[in-house]
Design a protein around this motif. Structure first.
Motif, short mmCIF file in Angstrom:
data_model
loop_
_atom_site.label_atom_id
_atom_site.label_comp_id
_atom_site.label_asym_id
_atom_site.label_seq_id
_atom_site.Cartn_x
_atom_site.Cartn_y
_atom_site.Cartn_z
N GLY A 193 0.81 -1.20 0.00
CA GLY A 193 0.00 0.00 0.00
C GLY A 193 0.85 1.26 0.00
O GLY A 193 1.25 1.74 1.05
N THR A 194 1.19 1.77 -1.20
CA THR A 194 1.96 3.02 -1.27
C THR A 194 1.06 4.19 -0.89
O THR A 194 -0.17 4.12 -0.99
CB THR A 194 2.51 3.24 -2.68
OG1 THR A 194 1.42 3.24 -3.62
CG2 THR A 194 3.51 2.15 -3.06
N VAL A 195 1.68 5.28 -0.48
CA VAL A 195 0.93 6.42 0.03
C VAL A 195 0.12 7.11 -1.07
O VAL A 195 -1.03 7.51 -0.85
CB VAL A 195 1.88 7.43 0.70
CG1 VAL A 195 1.16 8.72 1.02
CG2 VAL A 195 2.45 6.84 1.98
N ASN A 196 0.68 7.26 -2.25
CA ASN A 196 0.00 8.02 -3.30
C ASN A 196 -1.13 7.26 -3.97
O ASN A 196 -2.16 7.85 -4.31
CB ASN A 196 1.01 8.44 -4.39
CG ASN A 196 1.75 9.70 -4.02
OD1 ASN A 196 1.28 10.51 -3.23
ND2 ASN A 196 2.94 9.89 -4.60
N THR A 197 -0.94 5.95 -4.19
CA THR A 197 -1.92 5.21 -5.00
C THR A 197 -2.32 3.86 -4.42
O THR A 197 -3.02 3.08 -5.07
CB THR A 197 -1.37 4.98 -6.42
OG1 THR A 197 -0.23 4.09 -6.37
CG2 THR A 197 -0.95 6.29 -7.08
N ASP A 244 -0.60 1.21 -4.09
CA ASP A 244 -0.10 0.13 -4.93
C ASP A 244 0.64 -0.88 -4.05
O ASP A 244 1.26 -0.50 -3.04
CB ASP A 244 0.83 0.68 -6.00
CG ASP A 244 0.78 -0.14 -7.28
OD1 ASP A 244 0.21 -1.26 -7.26
OD2 ASP A 244 1.31 0.32 -8.31
N PHE A 245 0.56 -2.14 -4.43
CA PHE A 245 1.15 -3.22 -3.66
C PHE A 245 2.24 -3.91 -4.47
O PHE A 245 2.03 -4.26 -5.64
CB PHE A 245 0.10 -4.29 -3.30
CG PHE A 245 -0.79 -3.92 -2.15
CD1 PHE A 245 -0.69 -4.59 -0.94
CD2 PHE A 245 -1.74 -2.92 -2.27
CE1 PHE A 245 -1.52 -4.27 0.13
CE2 PHE A 245 -2.57 -2.59 -1.22
CZ PHE A 245 -2.46 -3.27 -0.01
N HIS A 272 -6.23 -10.58 -1.54
CA HIS A 272 -5.21 -11.14 -2.42
C HIS A 272 -3.96 -10.25 -2.49
O HIS A 272 -2.86 -10.73 -2.78
CB HIS A 272 -5.78 -11.34 -3.83
CG HIS A 272 -6.15 -10.07 -4.53
ND1 HIS A 272 -7.33 -9.40 -4.27
CD2 HIS A 272 -5.48 -9.33 -5.46
CE1 HIS A 272 -7.39 -8.31 -5.03
NE2 HIS A 272 -6.28 -8.24 -5.74
N LEU A 273 -4.12 -8.96 -2.21
CA LEU A 273 -2.99 -8.05 -2.26
C LEU A 273 -1.97 -8.34 -1.16
O LEU A 273 -0.80 -7.97 -1.28
CB LEU A 273 -3.48 -6.60 -2.12
CG LEU A 273 -4.42 -6.11 -3.23
CD1 LEU A 273 -5.04 -4.77 -2.85
CD2 LEU A 273 -3.67 -6.00 -4.55
#
Length: 477
Positions: free
Chosen positions: A234-238, A240-241, A276-277
């Motif tokens: 879990g990135t801060v901007n989007t 994303d994993f 699943h992430l």
């Protein structure tokens, strides 16, 4: 005993009664209280020689400060990744202050036992294997610092060194590989003496913030000695994993410590839509997860987990004689940076016990639904454009005006803040000045997302001429 202390001791119930009344004034006004505001610097006063009483201090606070509190615990504060506090968590936190336990000893109070119980809840919540040891720390920054400290110690042991005893001087620098690390990773590297320049930025997948596994493997192949890999859940901007399972499988071929920063993304494990992430999380050697983000408990509260409890003891063992043998008394001050520890676990225990897995799953899924809906509105708008798909609870977008600068974004968001209904923070996404809406409050509903979009649109139209004039001036120059 001083007369004022004696007076307040005798009137403790009345003091708490009025304190509750002031807290309720704030909580009752959360729907209308501004989520963001500009507060000028305070003119500092001198310390009084003589006090007055707790009631007088409370009254002074009410009259001078209370009305200027930011409603960051409310449903339309979309800055950073900020939760609020569920009713159960508030109840637990008030008791933390009343009981004032130093949650470090094993059997001299129930406090550390409740922390162990709460960590057990979390391991079940996030699907972590029983082997993981965990504890509460202040926030994701310290949790990341703990994880990197353990990784550094492990790397030393691979080289035949005990850094906790000998230090790391004269040994090759510890290299850290990551694609989109949170700023707290760099901060932790500086604090630990590893050095910010020892971060090796690994390429991301096209139009993503997730690591390119092939690029990571090339870096691991070229590494001379053991390294530390920081993966993002879990990135801060989007949000994303990284592919945790693919990274974990590389451990069979290369020597590295895997730290997973799952500060708020770890809560994907609660929902069948997003679980699943988190696949592959049990490959991690250390893990960071925040409680004061998506669990919605009061600041400050985060957890650190590791598969290597013995390494953690080597790094953090407190050698004072009066503390006893850590093998006989596995107190938290032998495993965490602090010797004095607030009972941070209690608000988390309260909210987990009160609402269970199902209640917190509903918060996660509702927040994600609001984010997705806001993203669709922005996508269909003539004024905004999405910079990345809405994956969970964060919407990353910008203004369609191609000449917009970062300063323009700040000015625009200041105007949004001053409107008094919603709050956002600016960011840079792959070099583009952008806006983040991080939706993680337990109260946020679809109507809050709609209001946010309406305010964004209205304020932009009010500022549009200003941006056009600035753009024309820039082109002329």
């Amino acid at each position: 005993m001083h007369a004022l202390l004696q007076h307040d001791k005798q009137n403790q119930k009345d003091i708490l009664h009025h304190t509750v009344a002031l807290a309720n004034e704030y909580l009752d006004a959360q729907d209308s209280f501004p989520p963001g505001r500009y507060i000028p610097d305070l003119v500092l006063e001198d310390l009084p020689e003589k006090g007055s009483s707790a009631r007088d201090a409370l009254e002074y606070f009410k009259n001078h400060y209370a009305a200027q509190i930011t409603n960051s615990a409310g449903p339309r504060y979309f800055g950073f990744v900020t939760g609020g506090s569920t009713p159960a968590a508030v109840a637990g936190d008030w008791l933390v202050s009343a009981y004032d336990q130093n949650a470090c000893g094993s059997n001299d109070s129930i406090a550390p036992q409740v922390e162990r119980q709460t960590i057990h809840f979390f391991k079940q919540l996030f699907g972590l294997e029983d082997i993981y040891f965990g504890s509460f720390v202040t926030g994701a920054t310290v949790s990341n610092q703990v994880g990197l400290a353990l990784g550094r110690q492990w790397i030393g042991e691979q080289l035949g060194k005990d850094f906790s005893v000998e230090g790391s001087y004269g040994v090759a620098p510890v290299k850290v590989l990551s694609s989109t690390p949170h700023s707290s990773i760099l901060k932790s590297m500086a604090i630990l003496g590893m050095g910010r320049n020892m971060l090796i930025k690994v390429a991301t997948l096209p139009d993503r913030e997730a690591v390119d596994i092939a690029a990571l493997e090339r870096e691991l192949q070229s590494a001379q000695g053991p390294v530390l890999v920081v993966a993002n859940a879990g990135t801060v901007n989007t949000v994303d994993f990284d592919d945790l399972e693919a990274i974990g499988k590389l451990k069979s071929k290369y020597t590295f410590w895997l730290h997973v920063d799952a500060a708020f993304g770890g809560f994907a494990a609660l929902s069948s839509r997003y679980a699943h992430l988190m696949k592959g999380i049990n490959y991690a050697d250390s893990i960071t997860i925040d409680a004061h983000k998506w669990l919605n408990v009061p600041y400050d509260a985060a957890m650190q987990f590791t598969r290597h409890k013995k390494i953690q003891l080597k790094v953090f063992q407190n050698s004072a004689a009066y503390l006893g043998d850590p093998e006989q008394s596995p107190d938290y001050f032998h495993y965490t940076p602090e010797n004095s520890r607030r009972w941070r676990a209690l608000p988390s225990w309260f909210t987990l016990k009160a609402y269970g897995r199902e209640g917190h799953r509903e918060i996660v899924e509702r927040n994600c639904d609001v984010a997705y809906s806001l993203g669709e509105k922005l996508k269909a708008s003539a004024d905004f454009r999405l910079l990345a798909p809405v994956r969970m609870n964060v919407v990353c977008f910008t203004l369609k005006n191609e000449s917009i600068t970062f300063d323009d974004i700040r000015e625009y968001l200041n105007a949004v803040r001053d409107d008094g209904h919603v709050f956002f923070t600016p960011t840079l996404y792959k070099g583009t000045p952008a806006i983040r809406a991080a939706i993680s409050n337990w109260q946020t509903e679809e109507a809050d997302g709609q209001l946010a979009f309406d305010v964004l649109t209205q304020v932009y139209h009010a500022k549009k001429q200003t941006f056009a004039t600035a753009s024309a001036h820039t082109q002329t120059v």
